[in-house]
Design an enzyme around this catalytic site. Structure first.
Site, PDB file in Angstrom:
ATOM      1  N   ASP A   1      72.940  92.962  -2.381  1.00  0.00           N
ATOM      2  CA  ASP A   1      73.812  91.841  -2.114  1.00  0.00           C
ATOM      3  C   ASP A   1      73.332  91.136  -0.843  1.00  0.00           C
ATOM      4  O   ASP A   1      72.687  91.759   0.009  1.00  0.00           O
ATOM      5  CB  ASP A   1      75.255  92.351  -1.935  1.00  0.00           C
ATOM      6  CG  ASP A   1      76.275  91.231  -1.962  1.00  0.00           C
ATOM      7  OD1 ASP A   1      76.015  90.207  -2.622  1.00  0.00           O
ATOM      8  OD2 ASP A   1      77.329  91.377  -1.318  1.00  0.00           O
TER       9      ASP A   1
ATOM     10  N   HIS B   1      66.788  85.163  -3.721  1.00  0.00           N
ATOM     11  CA  HIS B   1      66.733  85.986  -4.929  1.00  0.00           C
ATOM     12  C   HIS B   1      65.317  86.538  -5.157  1.00  0.00           C
ATOM     13  O   HIS B   1      65.153  87.680  -5.600  1.00  0.00           O
ATOM     14  CB  HIS B   1      67.185  85.173  -6.137  1.00  0.00           C
ATOM     15  CG  HIS B   1      68.634  84.788  -6.094  1.00  0.00           C
ATOM     16  ND1 HIS B   1      69.619  85.693  -5.785  1.00  0.00           N
ATOM     17  CD2 HIS B   1      69.268  83.595  -6.320  1.00  0.00           C
ATOM     18  CE1 HIS B   1      70.795  85.089  -5.826  1.00  0.00           C
ATOM     19  NE2 HIS B   1      70.602  83.825  -6.135  1.00  0.00           N
TER      20      HIS B   1
ATOM     21  N   LEU C   1      60.182 107.670 -13.674  1.00  0.00           N
ATOM     22  CA  LEU C   1      61.478 107.175 -13.216  1.00  0.00           C
ATOM     23  C   LEU C   1      62.148 106.336 -14.301  1.00  0.00           C
ATOM     24  O   LEU C   1      61.543 105.449 -14.888  1.00  0.00           O
ATOM     25  CB  LEU C   1      61.279 106.319 -11.962  1.00  0.00           C
ATOM     26  CG  LEU C   1      62.530 105.735 -11.308  1.00  0.00           C
ATOM     27  CD1 LEU C   1      63.392 106.837 -10.704  1.00  0.00           C
ATOM     28  CD2 LEU C   1      62.137 104.712 -10.240  1.00  0.00           C
TER      29      LEU C   1
END
Length: 261
Positions: free
Chosen positions: A39, A57, A149
């Site tokens: 965030d 972003h 992962l």
């Protein structure tokens, strides 16, 4: 004023401290599943004087690549990233949303070619732009056989909607088998709902991290995080450092998990 994260924490003393922190991590106490809510990307861009939130972003997406490497390097098995909520699809400015969709598509494409990672989309395909939906499907297919992962990408995601979809799936399966509503009501369990979530078959998150000082869930993994530990970082998303991550892992390892007790 936010600092450019690309220049933060690159000195020899910082690297020495990071190396020391890594050595002190008890691998047996590392969380199996870490969920990340990045965030502050827009605030980061604003504070640096950028006219467009897209700069923030993009910086946030680059940080997510780093974050996944940090997790992989210390032995985390599953990471869930909150990239785009259903609310974002409805409420974001159209220009910003277009930029964000393009940035996410580039991120997904890149992650599907990193190491031996397996990429999984969690969320609804309905409502996503066709190009982004296609990239997510291709990434899942390309990495299906990978054993490294496990990376969950929450795109077009909402926690309450996920629970609704799980219940609908259970009802549909039960109806197909010819069972009655009474039988379903009697047999329904939390474990059954969990199996029908987007993350069905995966462990619930042990640790949920959120950047920028915000302390709320924002409709992310509502069911799965019932017994999760939470860690809130003041740094804006693009300014997150490996030292912040390692401190979160150390803090998690020091906690006495009570699972609701």
């Amino acid at each position: 004023m936010a600092r450019d994260s690309s220049n933060a924490g690159r000195g020899p003393l910082y690297r020495l401290y990071i190396s020391r922190l890594r050595r002190r991590i008890d691998r047996s106490a590392v969380p199996q599943h870490v969920a990340m809510m990045i965030d502050g990307n827009r605030r980061w861009a604003r504070q640096l004087g950028y006219e467009s939130a897209a700069h923030g972003h993009r910086a946030g997406a680059a940080k997510m690549r780093e974050f996944l490497e940090w997790c992989d390097d210390i032995g985390v098995k599953v990471v869930s990233l909150y990239l785009l909520s259903n609310d974002n699809l409805l409420k974001r400015d159209s220009r910003e949303l277009d930029d964000l969709v393009e940035i996410i598509a580039d991120l997904v494409e890149g992650l599907s070619r990193e190491r031996d990672w397996r990429v999984q989309h969690v969320g609804r395909m309905e409502g996503l732009p066709d190009d982004l939906a296609g990239v997510l499907k291709d990434a899942e297919e390309r990495t299906r056989g990978n054993t490294g992962l496990h990376v969950n990408l929450a795109v077009g995601y909402g926690g309450r909607g996920e629970i609704v979809d799980a219940v609908r799936s259970i009802i549909a399966h039960h109806d197909k088998s010819g069972g009655s509503l009474e039988e379903l009501a009697e047999s329904l369990t939390p474990e059954q709902i969990g199996e029908h979530l987007y993350t069905g078959g995966l462990p619930d998150p042990d640790l949920v991290i959120r950047t920028s000082g915000e302390q709320r869930l924002s409709d992310f993994l509502l069911w799965q995080s019932a017994h999760s530990e939470f860690y809130f970082v003041e740094a804006l998303g693009p300014d997150l450092r490996e030292v912040d991550f390692l401190r979160a892992i150390r803090d998690y390892a020091d906690r006495d998990r009570r699972y609701g007790g």
